[in-house]
Motif scaffolding. Structure first.
Motif, short mmCIF file in Angstrom:
data_model
loop_
_atom_site.label_atom_id
_atom_site.label_comp_id
_atom_site.label_asym_id
_atom_site.label_seq_id
_atom_site.Cartn_x
_atom_site.Cartn_y
_atom_site.Cartn_z
N THR A 57 0.20 -3.02 -4.93
CA THR A 57 0.90 -2.65 -3.70
C THR A 57 -0.07 -2.10 -2.65
OG1 THR A 57 1.31 -0.36 -4.39
CG2 THR A 57 2.96 -2.04 -5.04
N LEU A 58 0.35 -2.18 -1.40
CA LEU A 58 -0.42 -1.63 -0.30
C LEU A 58 -0.59 -0.12 -0.47
CD1 LEU A 58 -1.87 -2.18 2.35
CD2 LEU A 58 0.32 -1.90 3.52
N GLU A 59 0.44 0.54 -0.99
CA GLU A 59 0.35 1.97 -1.25
C GLU A 59 -0.78 2.29 -2.23
OE1 GLU A 59 2.85 5.55 -3.46
OE2 GLU A 59 3.87 3.66 -3.03
N THR A 60 -0.89 1.50 -3.28
CA THR A 60 -1.96 1.69 -4.27
C THR A 60 -3.32 1.44 -3.63
OG1 THR A 60 -0.50 1.12 -6.10
CG2 THR A 60 -2.86 0.93 -6.50
N LEU A 61 -3.43 0.36 -2.87
CA LEU A 61 -4.70 0.04 -2.21
C LEU A 61 -5.11 1.15 -1.24
CD1 LEU A 61 -4.24 -3.76 -1.46
CD2 LEU A 61 -5.58 -2.71 -3.29
N ASN A 62 -4.14 1.70 -0.53
CA ASN A 62 -4.45 2.79 0.40
C ASN A 62 -4.89 4.05 -0.35
OD1 ASN A 62 -3.95 1.20 2.65
ND2 ASN A 62 -1.84 1.88 2.84
N ARG A 63 -4.33 4.27 -1.51
CA ARG A 63 -4.74 5.42 -2.32
C ARG A 63 -6.19 5.27 -2.78
NH1 ARG A 63 -0.41 6.95 -6.85
NH2 ARG A 63 -2.06 8.47 -7.29
N ILE A 64 -6.53 4.10 -3.34
CA ILE A 64 -7.91 3.96 -3.83
C ILE A 64 -8.91 3.86 -2.68
CG2 ILE A 64 -7.18 3.02 -6.06
CD1 ILE A 64 -8.25 0.29 -5.14
N ARG A 65 -8.45 3.43 -1.50
CA ARG A 65 -9.35 3.37 -0.33
C ARG A 65 -9.97 4.74 -0.08
NH1 ARG A 65 -9.08 0.09 5.09
NH2 ARG A 65 -10.14 -1.25 3.63
N VAL A 66 -9.19 5.80 -0.26
CA VAL A 66 -9.69 7.15 0.02
C VAL A 66 -10.12 7.88 -1.26
CG1 VAL A 66 -8.38 7.39 2.16
CG2 VAL A 66 -7.35 8.11 0.00
N GLY A 67 -10.22 7.14 -2.37
CA GLY A 67 -10.74 7.73 -3.59
C GLY A 67 -9.71 8.33 -4.52
N ASP A 68 -8.44 8.08 -4.26
CA ASP A 68 -7.38 8.61 -5.12
C ASP A 68 -7.09 7.62 -6.24
OD1 ASP A 68 -5.17 9.68 -6.34
OD2 ASP A 68 -3.87 9.60 -4.58
N PHE A 69 -7.77 7.80 -7.35
CA PHE A 69 -7.60 6.94 -8.52
C PHE A 69 -6.71 7.62 -9.57
CE2 PHE A 69 -11.12 4.89 -6.53
CZ PHE A 69 -11.17 3.60 -7.01
N ASP A 70 -5.99 8.65 -9.16
CA ASP A 70 -5.13 9.38 -10.07
C ASP A 70 -3.83 8.61 -10.26
OD1 ASP A 70 -7.02 11.42 -10.33
OD2 ASP A 70 -6.25 12.42 -8.54
N LEU A 71 -3.92 7.50 -10.96
CA LEU A 71 -2.78 6.63 -11.23
C LEU A 71 -3.06 5.84 -12.50
CD1 LEU A 71 -4.02 3.67 -10.08
CD2 LEU A 71 -3.39 4.73 -7.95
N GLU A 72 -2.03 5.26 -13.07
CA GLU A 72 -2.19 4.44 -14.27
C GLU A 72 -2.58 3.04 -13.80
OE1 GLU A 72 -2.75 3.84 -18.08
OE2 GLU A 72 -2.02 5.77 -17.33
#
Length: 157
Positions: A57-72
């Protein structure tokens, strides 16, 4: 050895234009990438890989763009990161993340203000991939390590 005269003539007539083109490109090749160009390249890599992984999802991509890998992470997300690494020229012929290739690409793809932080992060994370067999997981967890090491200087497509 037989030389085709028409090919030689064509080459000779094009040589000044090719030389001029190369001369015009040389200053660009020597200039460092600026932050705006870097961010544009992130968007181009994202646009190149996103269609291959429509479940990410775009939401996931936006999270990892800023270094937020706190997801499964899903397999698709991990392979998305591998796709980006491939576009960045940091994979071996076997499709595995290459720390030496990543170091070699840094001066080409990073703006000067991210070069030293990037080198420090990669030095810190060079072994992060060793715990994984899957090539997609290797790239994903290396990327996660880079983000965790220095989120302030981290950006991902």
């Amino acid at each position: 050895m037989c030389i085709d005269k028409s090919a030689a003539t064509t080459w000779n007539s094009l040589r000044p234009y090719i030389s001029l083109g190369l001369l015009l490109l040389l200053p660009t090749l020597n200039d460092a990438v600026n932050m705006e160009q870097f961010l544009q390249s992130l968007d181009m890599m994202r646009n190149g890989c996103t269609p291959k992984f429509p479940k990410v999802t775009l939401e996931t991509l936006n999270r990892i763009r800023v270094g937020d890998f706190d997801l499964e992470p899903t397999q698709d997300l991990m392979c998305y990161t591998k796709c980006v690494a491939q576009l960045a020229g940091t994979l071996t012929k076997k499709g595995e993340f290459s720390v030496p290739k990543a170091f070699a690409q840094m001066p080409i793809i990073l703006p000067p203000e991210l070069l030293e932080p990037g080198k420090k992060a990669l030095t810190n994370c060079k072994d992060a991939q060793k715990a994984y067999k899957d090539t997609c997981a290797k790239v994903y967890y290396t990327s996660k390590c880079l983000a965790d090491f220095d989120r302030a200087h981290f950006s991902f497509p």
